[in-house]
Scaffold this active site. Sequence first.
Site, mmCIF file in Angstrom:
data_model
loop_
_atom_site.group_PDB
_atom_site.id
_atom_site.type_symbol
_atom_site.label_atom_id
_atom_site.label_comp_id
_atom_site.label_asym_id
_atom_site.label_seq_id
_atom_site.Cartn_x
_atom_site.Cartn_y
_atom_site.Cartn_z
ATOM 1 N N LYS A 184 88.945 13.369 63.714
ATOM 2 C CA LYS A 184 87.620 13.833 63.288
ATOM 3 C C LYS A 184 87.361 15.149 64.010
ATOM 4 O O LYS A 184 86.993 15.179 65.177
ATOM 5 C CB LYS A 184 86.531 12.812 63.646
ATOM 6 C CG LYS A 184 85.278 13.046 62.843
ATOM 7 C CD LYS A 184 83.987 12.915 63.610
ATOM 8 C CE LYS A 184 83.712 13.994 64.575
ATOM 9 N NZ LYS A 184 83.474 15.356 63.994
ATOM 10 N N GLU A 259 87.989 14.597 77.898
ATOM 11 C CA GLU A 259 88.019 15.923 78.535
ATOM 12 C C GLU A 259 86.688 16.571 78.222
ATOM 13 O O GLU A 259 86.351 16.726 77.043
ATOM 14 C CB GLU A 259 89.167 16.778 77.982
ATOM 15 C CG GLU A 259 90.546 16.341 78.417
ATOM 16 C CD GLU A 259 90.769 16.443 79.909
ATOM 17 O OE1 GLU A 259 89.998 17.135 80.606
ATOM 18 O OE2 GLU A 259 91.716 15.804 80.385
ATOM 19 N N CYS A 293 86.368 25.529 77.981
ATOM 20 C CA CYS A 293 86.007 24.614 79.067
ATOM 21 C C CYS A 293 86.534 25.128 80.391
ATOM 22 O O CYS A 293 85.992 24.829 81.447
ATOM 23 C CB CYS A 293 86.547 23.226 78.780
ATOM 24 S SG CYS A 293 88.309 23.249 78.480
ATOM 25 N N GLU A 394 76.752 24.039 82.770
ATOM 26 C CA GLU A 394 77.694 24.695 81.864
ATOM 27 C C GLU A 394 76.909 25.483 80.807
ATOM 28 O O GLU A 394 76.101 24.914 80.081
ATOM 29 C CB GLU A 394 78.576 23.649 81.175
ATOM 30 C CG GLU A 394 79.671 24.278 80.357
ATOM 31 C CD GLU A 394 80.549 23.258 79.635
ATOM 32 O OE1 GLU A 394 79.991 22.362 78.980
ATOM 33 O OE2 GLU A 394 81.780 23.372 79.721
HETATM 34 P P1 NAD Z 1 80.474 18.006 71.311
HETATM 35 O O1 NAD Z 1 80.501 16.976 72.385
HETATM 36 O O2 NAD Z 1 79.172 18.369 70.725
HETATM 37 O O3 NAD Z 1 81.414 17.563 70.106
HETATM 38 C C1 NAD Z 1 82.747 17.137 70.308
HETATM 39 C C2 NAD Z 1 83.173 16.246 69.144
HETATM 40 O O4 NAD Z 1 82.422 15.025 69.188
HETATM 41 C C3 NAD Z 1 82.904 16.856 67.783
HETATM 42 O O5 NAD Z 1 83.947 16.474 66.901
HETATM 43 C C4 NAD Z 1 81.597 16.206 67.381
HETATM 44 O O6 NAD Z 1 81.407 16.213 65.986
HETATM 45 C C5 NAD Z 1 81.814 14.801 67.912
HETATM 46 N N1 NAD Z 1 80.594 13.994 68.107
HETATM 47 C C6 NAD Z 1 79.320 14.426 68.205
HETATM 48 N N2 NAD Z 1 78.504 13.372 68.397
HETATM 49 C C7 NAD Z 1 79.278 12.263 68.443
HETATM 50 C C8 NAD Z 1 79.030 10.865 68.631
HETATM 51 N N3 NAD Z 1 77.786 10.388 68.829
HETATM 52 N N4 NAD Z 1 80.074 10.012 68.629
HETATM 53 C C9 NAD Z 1 81.333 10.469 68.486
HETATM 54 N N5 NAD Z 1 81.626 11.764 68.272
HETATM 55 C C10 NAD Z 1 80.616 12.660 68.256
HETATM 56 O O7 NAD Z 1 81.239 19.298 71.930
HETATM 57 P P2 NAD Z 1 81.416 20.718 71.282
HETATM 58 O O8 NAD Z 1 80.086 21.415 71.284
HETATM 59 O O9 NAD Z 1 82.173 20.620 70.013
HETATM 60 O O10 NAD Z 1 82.385 21.433 72.355
HETATM 61 C C11 NAD Z 1 81.924 22.050 73.522
HETATM 62 C C12 NAD Z 1 82.130 21.161 74.733
HETATM 63 O O11 NAD Z 1 83.491 20.770 74.793
HETATM 64 C C13 NAD Z 1 81.854 21.860 76.049
HETATM 65 O O12 NAD Z 1 81.139 20.997 76.894
HETATM 66 C C14 NAD Z 1 83.245 22.109 76.612
HETATM 67 O O13 NAD Z 1 83.307 22.229 78.020
HETATM 68 C C15 NAD Z 1 83.987 20.932 76.123
HETATM 69 N N6 NAD Z 1 85.421 21.194 76.109
HETATM 70 C C16 NAD Z 1 86.188 20.594 77.055
HETATM 71 C C17 NAD Z 1 87.550 20.830 77.097
HETATM 72 C C18 NAD Z 1 88.411 20.164 78.123
HETATM 73 O O14 NAD Z 1 89.599 20.071 77.896
HETATM 74 N N7 NAD Z 1 87.870 19.688 79.225
HETATM 75 C C19 NAD Z 1 88.128 21.682 76.156
HETATM 76 C C20 NAD Z 1 87.315 22.290 75.207
HETATM 77 C C21 NAD Z 1 85.949 22.026 75.183
#
Ligand code: NAD
Length: 497
Positions: A184, A259, A293, A394
């Site tokens: 997803k 992550e 990230c 962040e």
């Molecule tokens: P997000 O948490 O909003 O979304 C991540 C994923 O989760 C998306 O596919 C989203 O559609 C899905 N999602 C949203 N609500 C959900 C729910 N209730 N249940 C299950 N899935 C759900 O994150 P984002 O805005 O897409 O990405 C940015 C974040 O990702 C930042 O905090 C960044 O630090 C982090 N990030 C971390 C790493 C790492 O490896 N540590 C790498 C890249 C990004």
Amino acid sequence: MPVKEGTHLTMNAKGNFIGGAWVAAAQNEVRAVRNPSNTDEVVGEAAWSSPEDIDAAVRAAQEAFPAWRRLPGPARARVLAKAGDLLASRLGEVAQLLSREQGKPIGEARAEVQRGVDLLHYYAGEGWRSAGEVIPSVAPDTFLFTMREPLGVVAVITPWNFPLAIPLWKAAPALIYGNTVVLKPATASPLTALAVAEVFAEAGLPPGVFNVVTGPGSALGDALVKHPQVKAVTFTGSNAVGTHIAGLAAARGIKYQLEMGGKNAAIVLADADLDQAADIVVSGAMRFAGQKCTATSRAIVAESVIATFTEKVVERVRGLAVRPATDEDAYLGPVVSAAQREQILSYIDVGKGGEGRLAVGGGVPRGEPYDRGYFVEPTVFPDVRPDARIAQEEIFGPVLAVIPAKDAGEAIEIANRVEYGLSASLFTRDLNAAMNYIREIEVGMVRVNAETAGVELQAPFGGYKASSSHSREQGRAAIEFFTQIKTVTMAPAGGKH
Ligand code: NAD
């Protein structure tokens, strides 16, 4: 049946990729994906799915699992290697799509697709390598060994910032160790994920082994993690969503891997090469508009060199090319969405409101070509206190906080004084200072005279503290999450007990 219009319809959406076929969402809805560099441009359309589609994808993955797990590793490897070759042959085209869908500067988009190619080839190699170990038994003539077995259907939930690399660094190891996958992707970046499905299909991956369902995060994510046939969930994204998923997974007793966020520091000591440090800190903070990230969001600098260092950083930031992402000379493009820009600007306001001294940036660039995209000026705040919000939370944008420290010891203490622990850098020529930092810094990825971002794919990736949970991703570390261990004792028939 005609496709129901979501927001805007200009071309036929492909649909979800389920059981080896492109299928419209159960509710037959699509949504347009717009280019964040120019929101007038519709890049494509993607299915707007519902839990019914998740159910269909998980069932397809479950059905495909027994045959895929029994296929010998080298046979699975051939499919992954072929997918890698196919992706390499489409590198330019997929990079264009990624850059337009998501606003990543084209040079970095190409590097991301290349990373995807390398991940596929790297994990293809894993299909040929040994897994498990032979252990000496206390009993005579007895074999004692472990086998690594797949888990079953793995849910892969990914963010928008690496829409190709993150799905692949999760899916490639999941697949090579014999699992099947339902991906997803993030709501903002479904099209690049669909390109990954195309490549797998063309490479001959059996139907149902890899499935993609696009649409709203919370409804689909929850349905996926709660599905009784899903045996593990690997997630990258925000802490809020990650901890929610962890709760659902723990309640079901399934494996999960998270992550999440970072607040990565670059420490600059008095003996550092200040030009090198300034180049690398600016790159870590500003490339891809700080939306990694592992981006550098704090520079913690020895007091004796902070004025010179800050001047070098500010001078470099003034010269950065902010451009639409597909411009070859874009150093940073737009941020991904209006909501993301609002959040970044609200942090900049907090900074301007007394948390730091604004040295450069601090707003939105105006005029052509900026007015139709989500651009933010690269921004530097010197003289920030370690406990200020812009030094603790962040921001996920092109914003750098520069924080003074008396000496190396205080710099490490400040670097550690945040809830996250993903990555950190130290700039120095002093071996003992570097060794002390490597020992004391509380992060999963420790870098010396190198950028906080840019960890190589053949090495373990992940953080300490609130940045990650459990096992690491990438490299050989991935085997820990995507397999379970079976311990086998085999004694000869007819032996004495
Ligand atoms: P997000 O948490 O909003 O979304 C991540 C994923 O989760 C998306 O596919 C989203 O559609 C899905 N999602 C949203 N609500 C959900 C729910 N209730 N249940 C299950 N899935 C759900 O994150 P984002 O805005 O897409 O990405 C940015 C974040 O990702 C930042 O905090 C960044 O630090 C982090 N990030 C971390 C790493 C790492 O490896 N540590 C790498 C890249 C990004």
